[in-house]
Structures are given as structure tokens and as C-alpha cells.
Scaffold this motif. Structure first.
Motif, PDB file in Angstrom:
ATOM      1  N   ARG B   2      70.642 -34.683 -27.892  1.00 15.26           N
ATOM      2  CA  ARG B   2      71.896 -34.178 -28.450  1.00 15.26           C
ATOM      3  C   ARG B   2      72.812 -35.274 -29.030  1.00 15.26           C
ATOM      4  O   ARG B   2      73.191 -35.181 -30.195  1.00 15.26           O
ATOM      5  CB  ARG B   2      72.660 -33.362 -27.405  1.00 15.26           C
ATOM      6  CG  ARG B   2      72.139 -31.951 -27.258  1.00 15.26           C
ATOM      7  CD  ARG B   2      72.354 -31.181 -28.530  1.00 15.26           C
ATOM      8  NE  ARG B   2      71.785 -29.849 -28.468  1.00 15.26           N
ATOM      9  CZ  ARG B   2      72.383 -28.803 -27.931  1.00 15.26           C
ATOM     10  NH1 ARG B   2      73.552 -28.938 -27.367  1.00 15.26           N
ATOM     11  NH2 ARG B   2      71.828 -27.626 -27.937  1.00 15.26           N
ATOM     12  N   PHE B   5      71.550 -36.546 -32.185  1.00 16.00           N
ATOM     13  CA  PHE B   5      71.643 -35.542 -33.249  1.00 16.00           C
ATOM     14  C   PHE B   5      73.060 -35.497 -33.817  1.00 16.00           C
ATOM     15  O   PHE B   5      73.256 -35.488 -35.035  1.00 16.00           O
ATOM     16  CB  PHE B   5      71.247 -34.182 -32.683  1.00 16.00           C
ATOM     17  CG  PHE B   5      71.486 -33.040 -33.633  1.00 16.00           C
ATOM     18  CD1 PHE B   5      70.670 -32.860 -34.735  1.00 16.00           C
ATOM     19  CD2 PHE B   5      72.546 -32.171 -33.432  1.00 16.00           C
ATOM     20  CE1 PHE B   5      70.897 -31.824 -35.610  1.00 16.00           C
ATOM     21  CE2 PHE B   5      72.781 -31.134 -34.314  1.00 16.00           C
ATOM     22  CZ  PHE B   5      71.945 -30.964 -35.390  1.00 16.00           C
ATOM     23  N   GLU B 209      81.255 -24.357 -44.630  1.00 17.68           N
ATOM     24  CA  GLU B 209      80.125 -24.884 -43.871  1.00 17.68           C
ATOM     25  C   GLU B 209      80.261 -24.513 -42.386  1.00 17.68           C
ATOM     26  O   GLU B 209      79.299 -24.080 -41.754  1.00 17.68           O
ATOM     27  CB  GLU B 209      80.113 -26.403 -44.040  1.00 17.68           C
ATOM     28  CG  GLU B 209      78.799 -27.044 -43.793  1.00 17.68           C
ATOM     29  CD  GLU B 209      78.868 -28.528 -44.111  1.00 17.68           C
ATOM     30  OE1 GLU B 209      78.261 -29.295 -43.367  1.00 17.68           O
ATOM     31  OE2 GLU B 209      79.536 -28.906 -45.092  1.00 17.68           O
ATOM     32  N   GLU B 211      81.893 -22.023 -41.210  1.00 15.22           N
ATOM     33  CA  GLU B 211      81.688 -20.580 -41.103  1.00 15.22           C
ATOM     34  C   GLU B 211      80.204 -20.251 -40.971  1.00 15.22           C
ATOM     35  O   GLU B 211      79.786 -19.460 -40.121  1.00 15.22           O
ATOM     36  CB  GLU B 211      82.268 -19.947 -42.376  1.00 15.22           C
ATOM     37  CG  GLU B 211      82.483 -18.478 -42.340  1.00 15.22           C
ATOM     38  CD  GLU B 211      82.931 -17.995 -43.713  1.00 15.22           C
ATOM     39  OE1 GLU B 211      82.303 -17.088 -44.239  1.00 15.22           O
ATOM     40  OE2 GLU B 211      83.900 -18.574 -44.263  1.00 15.22           O
ATOM     41  N   VAL B 212      79.390 -20.904 -41.824  1.00 14.84           N
ATOM     42  CA  VAL B 212      77.947 -20.652 -41.781  1.00 14.84           C
ATOM     43  C   VAL B 212      77.375 -21.081 -40.437  1.00 14.84           C
ATOM     44  O   VAL B 212      76.556 -20.377 -39.836  1.00 14.84           O
ATOM     45  CB  VAL B 212      77.241 -21.393 -42.943  1.00 14.84           C
ATOM     46  CG1 VAL B 212      75.747 -21.278 -42.807  1.00 14.84           C
ATOM     47  CG2 VAL B 212      77.703 -20.844 -44.268  1.00 14.84           C
ATOM     48  N   MET B 213      77.822 -22.237 -39.954  1.00 15.53           N
ATOM     49  CA  MET B 213      77.317 -22.719 -38.665  1.00 15.53           C
ATOM     50  C   MET B 213      77.599 -21.705 -37.569  1.00 15.53           C
ATOM     51  O   MET B 213      76.770 -21.456 -36.700  1.00 15.53           O
ATOM     52  CB  MET B 213      77.984 -24.045 -38.304  1.00 15.53           C
ATOM     53  CG  MET B 213      77.558 -25.189 -39.197  1.00 15.53           C
ATOM     54  SD  MET B 213      78.585 -26.622 -38.899  1.00 15.53           S
ATOM     55  CE  MET B 213      77.767 -27.818 -39.939  1.00 15.53           C
ATOM     56  N   LEU B 215      77.889 -18.506 -37.965  1.00 15.56           N
ATOM     57  CA  LEU B 215      77.048 -17.322 -38.152  1.00 15.56           C
ATOM     58  C   LEU B 215      75.651 -17.540 -37.595  1.00 15.56           C
ATOM     59  O   LEU B 215      75.001 -16.616 -37.135  1.00 15.56           O
ATOM     60  CB  LEU B 215      76.954 -16.977 -39.638  1.00 15.56           C
ATOM     61  CG  LEU B 215      78.181 -16.309 -40.220  1.00 15.56           C
ATOM     62  CD1 LEU B 215      78.021 -16.090 -41.700  1.00 15.56           C
ATOM     63  CD2 LEU B 215      78.428 -14.981 -39.529  1.00 15.56           C
ATOM     64  N   VAL B 216      75.186 -18.794 -37.643  1.00 19.81           N
ATOM     65  CA  VAL B 216      73.841 -19.073 -37.156  1.00 19.81           C
ATOM     66  C   VAL B 216      73.826 -19.154 -35.625  1.00 19.81           C
ATOM     67  O   VAL B 216      72.778 -19.215 -35.014  1.00 19.81           O
ATOM     68  CB  VAL B 216      73.339 -20.392 -37.786  1.00 19.81           C
ATOM     69  CG1 VAL B 216      71.920 -20.688 -37.393  1.00 19.81           C
ATOM     70  CG2 VAL B 216      73.413 -20.293 -39.289  1.00 19.81           C
ATOM     71  N   GLY B 217      75.013 -19.147 -35.009  1.00 19.45           N
ATOM     72  CA  GLY B 217      75.061 -19.114 -33.556  1.00 19.45           C
ATOM     73  C   GLY B 217      75.363 -20.447 -32.922  1.00 19.45           C
ATOM     74  O   GLY B 217      75.015 -20.676 -31.770  1.00 19.45           O
ATOM     75  N   ALA B 218      76.002 -21.360 -33.693  1.00 19.02           N
ATOM     76  CA  ALA B 218      76.372 -22.654 -33.118  1.00 19.02           C
ATOM     77  C   ALA B 218      77.590 -22.471 -32.222  1.00 19.02           C
ATOM     78  O   ALA B 218      78.515 -21.743 -32.577  1.00 19.02           O
ATOM     79  CB  ALA B 218      76.682 -23.654 -34.221  1.00 19.02           C
ATOM     80  N   THR B 219      77.592 -23.122 -31.071  1.00 21.57           N
ATOM     81  CA  THR B 219      78.775 -23.066 -30.215  1.00 21.57           C
ATOM     82  C   THR B 219      79.851 -23.963 -30.819  1.00 21.57           C
ATOM     83  O   THR B 219      79.568 -24.815 -31.653  1.00 21.57           O
ATOM     84  CB  THR B 219      78.460 -23.565 -28.794  1.00 21.57           C
ATOM     85  OG1 THR B 219      77.871 -24.852 -28.901  1.00 21.57           O
ATOM     86  CG2 THR B 219      77.521 -22.642 -28.077  1.00 21.57           C
ATOM     87  N   PHE B 222      79.278 -27.640 -30.443  1.00 21.26           N
ATOM     88  CA  PHE B 222      78.139 -28.095 -31.249  1.00 21.26           C
ATOM     89  C   PHE B 222      78.608 -28.404 -32.664  1.00 21.26           C
ATOM     90  O   PHE B 222      78.159 -29.357 -33.289  1.00 21.26           O
ATOM     91  CB  PHE B 222      77.078 -26.995 -31.286  1.00 21.26           C
ATOM     92  CG  PHE B 222      75.772 -27.450 -31.847  1.00 21.26           C
ATOM     93  CD1 PHE B 222      74.840 -28.043 -31.036  1.00 21.26           C
ATOM     94  CD2 PHE B 222      75.481 -27.284 -33.196  1.00 21.26           C
ATOM     95  CE1 PHE B 222      73.635 -28.470 -31.543  1.00 21.26           C
ATOM     96  CE2 PHE B 222      74.278 -27.709 -33.709  1.00 21.26           C
ATOM     97  CZ  PHE B 222      73.354 -28.297 -32.881  1.00 21.26           C
ATOM     98  N   ILE B 223      79.559 -27.616 -33.163  1.00 20.69           N
ATOM     99  CA  ILE B 223      80.104 -27.863 -34.500  1.00 20.69           C
ATOM    100  C   ILE B 223      81.106 -29.009 -34.452  1.00 20.69           C
ATOM    101  O   ILE B 223      81.188 -29.828 -35.356  1.00 20.69           O
ATOM    102  CB  ILE B 223      80.792 -26.585 -35.033  1.00 20.69           C
ATOM    103  CG1 ILE B 223      79.768 -25.463 -35.144  1.00 20.69           C
ATOM    104  CG2 ILE B 223      81.450 -26.836 -36.374  1.00 20.69           C
ATOM    105  CD1 ILE B 223      80.379 -24.124 -35.478  1.00 20.69           C
ATOM    106  N   ARG B 300      87.768 -20.116 -35.364  1.00 22.25           N
ATOM    107  CA  ARG B 300      88.116 -18.778 -34.882  1.00 22.25           C
ATOM    108  C   ARG B 300      87.510 -17.714 -35.780  1.00 22.25           C
ATOM    109  O   ARG B 300      88.219 -17.005 -36.484  1.00 22.25           O
ATOM    110  CB  ARG B 300      89.636 -18.632 -34.823  1.00 22.25           C
ATOM    111  CG  ARG B 300      90.139 -18.457 -33.403  1.00 22.25           C
ATOM    112  CD  ARG B 300      91.627 -18.272 -33.375  1.00 22.25           C
ATOM    113  NE  ARG B 300      92.308 -19.527 -33.200  1.00 22.25           N
ATOM    114  CZ  ARG B 300      93.354 -19.916 -33.926  1.00 22.25           C
ATOM    115  NH1 ARG B 300      93.806 -19.170 -34.890  1.00 22.25           N
ATOM    116  NH2 ARG B 300      93.928 -21.062 -33.685  1.00 22.25           N
ATOM    117  N   VAL B 301      86.200 -17.584 -35.784  1.00 20.61           N
ATOM    118  CA  VAL B 301      85.555 -16.556 -36.603  1.00 20.61           C
ATOM    119  C   VAL B 301      85.064 -15.427 -35.699  1.00 20.61           C
ATOM    120  O   VAL B 301      84.387 -15.707 -34.731  1.00 20.61           O
ATOM    121  CB  VAL B 301      84.370 -17.141 -37.403  1.00 20.61           C
ATOM    122  CG1 VAL B 301      83.710 -16.045 -38.218  1.00 20.61           C
ATOM    123  CG2 VAL B 301      84.867 -18.235 -38.317  1.00 20.61           C
TER     124      VAL B 301
END
Lengths: 270, 301
Positions: B2, B5, B209, B211-213, B215-219, B222-223, B300-301
């Protein structure tokens, strides 16, 4: 919504194949401005189903999708995915919910400064997949969607259809049980659209439940799958293998069109 | 895996968003530079002001007929009085020498007089010059009706603290001190706001960017981590560049000048290594916090 201390009887995860993957139970969504997104919608979508959600713009298709992603909260009613009530999932757990739902959008929503490979890999990195299995899985899924030669291109170097394939690859790379597609062919020409739908259908054949919101009537008519039609936030039709609109003669079509355009019966000479 | 990364992600983002990152770095550089110049200036000014303030003293003039016992009792009393920093004894002869060395023209007058007219003195230095009147009050009792001054200790001829001089010194130095302190506070606030704003802009450019993260399920963390690391890198690089520039300025301009000007070589100025450490740490902290906090809005999405 606070989590109840005692689990409700329906919140217990039921076992067996007859549990619907998606269940809307009398769901109403009123936006803050007062406009109604959905009104008393109830529907069940079983495992492995392929369902079209059709209707004009503003009928509530996207609201359904966003409710399922828990991007929005319903004003009333319950939504469950695989028997789990979305209202009981705390905010912190929402990312884990989303990892089990693949999403495909009309505007692809790819990360612009990552290569095709990195875009797909990101979905795996998010769930903490080991690097070795990422190296194995990503080329595999890209081969499946037919992009094995464009691994190291950036999204803006691809055509619309190719970008949509990348976004499908990203949505499906960790094999979620549910795939949501919001207007997946909205920006594409008919020929490319067929390729994309074919791909989505192939994913459905692996057992994934697929929900496609669209107003591409040709596609719906050709595929002949279950169709749920929405209008002004209500379900007005739910047909096992339907058309975009039920069959109508050219005369009926003309009458409907005139009605919709507000022209009288003898309004047009031709 | 991690941390590696996240580091990789941060550096990739820096490379791909070079322009906003550069802007943020320049902002950090400039504000750190201004602060780096201003902090020693403030310190030199307050140091000088404090030095001027240390000239405020209370002179306790002793009677010529004071005996040894009274002398020690008085000294004892003075050193235990609150707010007293030190007590110096100036003998009659010493006072005369001081006067004659300062004003040689008085020599004739003294000779004419035939004796030493100056009294021996206890010079009392206060801890806080602003409260010097308290020391005077403990020694002098003023009769409210007649205005006659009497002294609480035997052997005291008079107590003076050059009231008008003291007042001038105190008001001037306190004005200088409050002015520089408020300027420093304003400058620090402006620096923080400027850095945070630039970072906010560079993140705003990438909100889709984020927002997309999501949607893919990033905590959220993690972002967030790559952004925070990015902030640390930007702050550190800006800080290092600012320190290098400061060092060059100090070496070429200040050091040669400080030989000539007492103000620049003021004793209380912060040491250069300490200044470097403070600047670097605050640059890194402000930009990392700026990145992390700004993200909150887009998460906050």
C-alpha cells in the motif's frame, strides 16, 4: 438512517436462488428542490436477469441507478441488493457496496491521465488485489473486450466505442454480481452500439445481473429482453420480453406523435 | 504494498499535473521566502526594543550617613521585592568617576566644590519594565494630603526612576512590538490562506477524477493518501528552494552588513538552522493539511 439494534426480519439475508438481486419496495425519491425523481416504484430483478429500463429523459432511469449506487437516499421505501437493505449500510461501508456493483456510463468516466491498463487496474488496486493477480487479470479482461492491442494508450487516444469497452472492462474486472449501465450506447453510432450491447450480453451470460437504462429503441426491440418502462417517475410497463414501445401501426404512431407534439388531427397535410 | 502504491500514485499525479503542482510549489516558495526574511526582522526589532527597555531602572539614592547595617538591610529588602531582576551598588567615588568620564567639563565645578556631591546608589533593574512603578511604591510612601514623600527604609535619601524617560521608552517600544507582532500574524495567516488556496485549485481541477475513484469503490483514505503525499512533496520542495535562496541572501547580503550594523547582528535573532527547520516543517504541514482538508468536499459523493 440509524442502524436498528435489532435486525428487522426482512433484513436477515435470505438464502437460495429466489432472492432478487435488486428489489425496489415502494420507493419514492423527491429531490431537495421538490421535483419528483421516482414515485412509489416497486420492482424485483432476479439473479442473472437482463433488464432494460426505458423511458424519456427525466423519467427516473438515472435516479434508479444512483439510488442503487447509494449516491442518493430514497425519500421513502426500501431498496435491497441481494437481500441487503441499502438504508442499513453506513456511509463508511458504501465503497464496499460499490465494489460489488459494476457501473458503465454514457460518458465512460475514465481517468483521463491513466492508460487503458492503469484505468482497469485501478478498480483492482482499490480492493487491495495483489499486484501479481492484477498483472494477470487486466490483460485477460482487455482481451475479452477486444482491446488487447491498446493497453498503453490514454483514453483520449481511443474512439468512443473503445473507451466504452474500457469502462466495461473496468466495471467487470472483479466480476461483480450486478452490472449497471446508464445509457451505455448514448454517444455511439448504431454499429458500435451493437458491439457494446453484445459485450454486455456476454457478461450477462456469465450469470451477472444486468440493468441497462437506455432510450435506444432499436436496441431494445432487437434484444427482446425484459423491459421496464418509466414515465414521470412511475413504472408504466413491465414486460418479460418487450419492445421499446408495444407494437403500434403507423396510424397509431402518427396519432401519438401528433398528440405529443400538440398538433391537431388534420394538422399536417402529409 | 500500500505505501509504495500511494507514493507511486502521488508522483504519477505530480508528473501528469505539472502546471498546478508547480504553481502550488511557487506559492509555497514565495511565502516561505517572505516569512524567512520577516521572522528575523521581527525578532531583531523586538530584541532591540527589549534592549532599550532594559535601560529602565530605579535609582535608590543613599544618605551619606548610612551605616553598614542599614546598607545590608536595604539590599536584602530590594532583592526580595517582587519584579526586581538585579541590584547593583554604585559607590560615591564610582558615581563621580562615571560623571567625569561622561562629562569632562564638570571637573572644574567638582574641584571648586571641594567634595564629592554625588550620593551612593543602589541601581535596581526590574524584570518587567512596564511594572517599574511597583518597585518605587514599595519604597516611597506619599502622604495624600501634603504630597510629602517619606521612605519605608532607613538610610534612603531619595528614589527616582526618571519618570518621563521611562514613559517615553515604554510607550515607544510597546508600539513597535505590537506593530511587528500583528504584522507577523497577518503575514502568517496570509501565507496559510495562499498556500491552501493554490492547493485547493489544483485539486479542484481533478475533482472528476476523485468522483470516478469513488464510483469504483475506493475508500476515502485510499483516495486521500496520494493527495496528502503530493502536498508533502510540494511543500517540501518549495520549502527547500526557499531555504536555499534565503541562505544565498544571508551569505551574500546580511553577513557582510551585520559587521557594520548593530541591528542586523541583534543578539536575540533566531539561529539559521532553527529558522530552516521551522520553515520546512510549516511548509510541509500546511500543504499536506491543505490537500487533505480540501479533498473532504469532493469526497462527499
Amino acid at each position: 438512517m440509524p442502524v436498528p439494534a435489532r435486525p428487522l426480519p426482512r433484513a436477515q439475508r435470505p438464502q437460495g436462488r429466489n432472492v432478487p438481486v435488486v428489489e425496489f419496495d415502494d420507493v419514492t425519491k423527491v429531490y431537495d428542490g421538490g421535483s419528483v425523481g421516482l414515485e412509489r416504484v416497486s420492482m424485483r430483478i432476479g439473479r442473472g436477469d437482463f433488464v432494460f429500463l426505458v423511458g424519456p429523459t427525466g423519467c427516473g432511469k438515472s435516479t434508479c441507478m444512483r439510488l442503487l449506487m447509494k449516491e442518493l437516499e430514497p425519500s421513502q421505501g426500501r431498496i435491497s441488493i441481494a437481500g441487503r437493505d441499502l438504508g442499513e449500510i453506513p456511509r463508511k461501508r458504501v465503497p464496499y457496496l460499490r465494489r460489488n456493483i459494476g457501473v458503465v456510463f454514457q460518458d465512460y468516466k475514465l481517468l483521463p491521465n491513466r492508460t487503458v491498463y492503469a484505468n482497469v487496474a485501478y478498480a483492482l488496486e482499490v480492493i487491495g488485489e495483489p499486484r501479481q493477480s492484477i498483472r494477470r487479470k487486466v490483460p485477460d479482461i482487455l482481451r475479452l473486450v477486444g482491446l488487447s492491442t491498446k493497453l498503453h494508450n490514454y483514453p483520449d487516444e481511443l474512439s468512443g466505442g473503445e473507451q466504452q469497452r474500457v469502462s466495461i472492462a473496468r466495471a467487470f474486472v472483479n466480476h461483480p454480481p450486478l452490472l449497471l449501465c446508464d445509457e451505455p450506447t448514448g454517444n455511439l453510432d448504431p454499429e458500435t452500439s451493437i458491439g457494446i450491447m453484445q459485450l454486455i450480453y456476454r457478461i450477462n451470460r456469465t450469470g451477472t445481473t444486468v440493468l441497462v437504462a437506455t432510450h435506444d429503441r432499436e436496441m431494445v426491440d432487437k434484444m427482446r429482453r425484459r423491459v421496464i418502462e418509466l414515465a414521470e417517475g412511475r413504472i408504466i410497463r413491465d414486460q418479460i420480453s418487450g419492445l421499446y414501445r408495444p407494437d403500434e401501426s403507423t396510424k397509431e404512431f402518427a396519432i401519438r406523435l401528433r398528440g405529443e407534439l400538440g398538433i391537431g388531427d388534420e394538422g399536417h397535410p402529409n | 504494498m500500500r505505501p509504495g502504491f500511494f507514493l507511486k500514485e502521488a508522483f504519477r499525479a505530480l508528473k501528469r499535473n505539472a502546471a498546478p503542482s508547480l504553481a502550488a510549489m511557487l506559492t509555497v516558495l514565495l511565502t516561505a521566502l517572505v516569512l524567512g526574511v520577516f521572522i528575523p526582522v521581527v525578532q531583531a526589532t523586538t530584541g532591540t526594543a527589549n534592549k532599550v527597555r532594559s535601560r529602565v531602572v530605579v535609582n535608590v539614592y543613599l544618605a551619606d550617613n548610612i551605616n553598614q547595617q542599614q546598607l545590608t538591610a536595604l539590599r536584602q529588602r530590594l532583592t526580595t521585592t517582587p519584579n526586581v531582576k538585579s541590584v547593583d551598588y554604585v559607590s560615591k567615588q564610582q558615581a563621580l568617576n562615571d560623571l567625569q568620564s561622561q562629562r569632562p567639563d564638570t571637573k572644574g565645578a567638582i574641584q571648586l566644590l571641594g567634595r564629592n556631591p554625588l550620593p551612593a546608589t543602589y541601581r535596581v533593574v526590574p524584570k518587567d519594565p512596564g511594572q517599574v512603578q511597583g518597585i518605587v511604591n514599595s519604597l516611597v510612601r506619599v502622604d495624600p494630603t501634603s504630597g510629602k514623600r517619606t521612605f519605608t527604609m532607613a538610610g534612603v535619601a531619595d528614589v527616582r526612576n526618571r519618570e518621563s524617560d521611562t514613559k517615553k521608552i515604554l510607550s515607544a517600544t510597546s508600539l513597535v512590538k505590537t506593530l511587528t507582532a500583528s504584522m507577523a500574524a497577518l503575514l502568517i495567516l496570509a501565507s496559510i490562506a495562499l498556500i491552501a488556496n493554490t492547493i485547493r485549485l489544483s485539486i479542484f481541477a481533478r475533482r472528476r477524477e476523485v468522483e470516478v475513484m469513488k464510483l469504483v469503490g475506493a475508500t476515502n483514505w485510499f483516495i486521500r493518501w496520494p493527495f496528502v503525499i503530493e502536498g508533502v512533496v510540494v511543500g517540501f520542495m518549495g520549502g527547500v528552494l526557499a531555504v536555499l535562496l534565503l541562505w544565498v541572501i544571508k551569505d551574500t547580503l546580511i553577513d557582510p552588513l551585520s559587521a557594520k550594523f548593530a541591528l542586523i547582528a541583534a543578539p536575540n535573532t533566531i539561529q539559521f538552522p532553527a529558522l530552516i527547520a521551522v520553515l520546512l516543517a510549516s511548509c510541509v504541514a500546511v500543504s499536506a493539511a491543505g490537500s487533505g482538508l480540501t479533498l473532504r468536499r469532493f469526497l462527499r459523493v
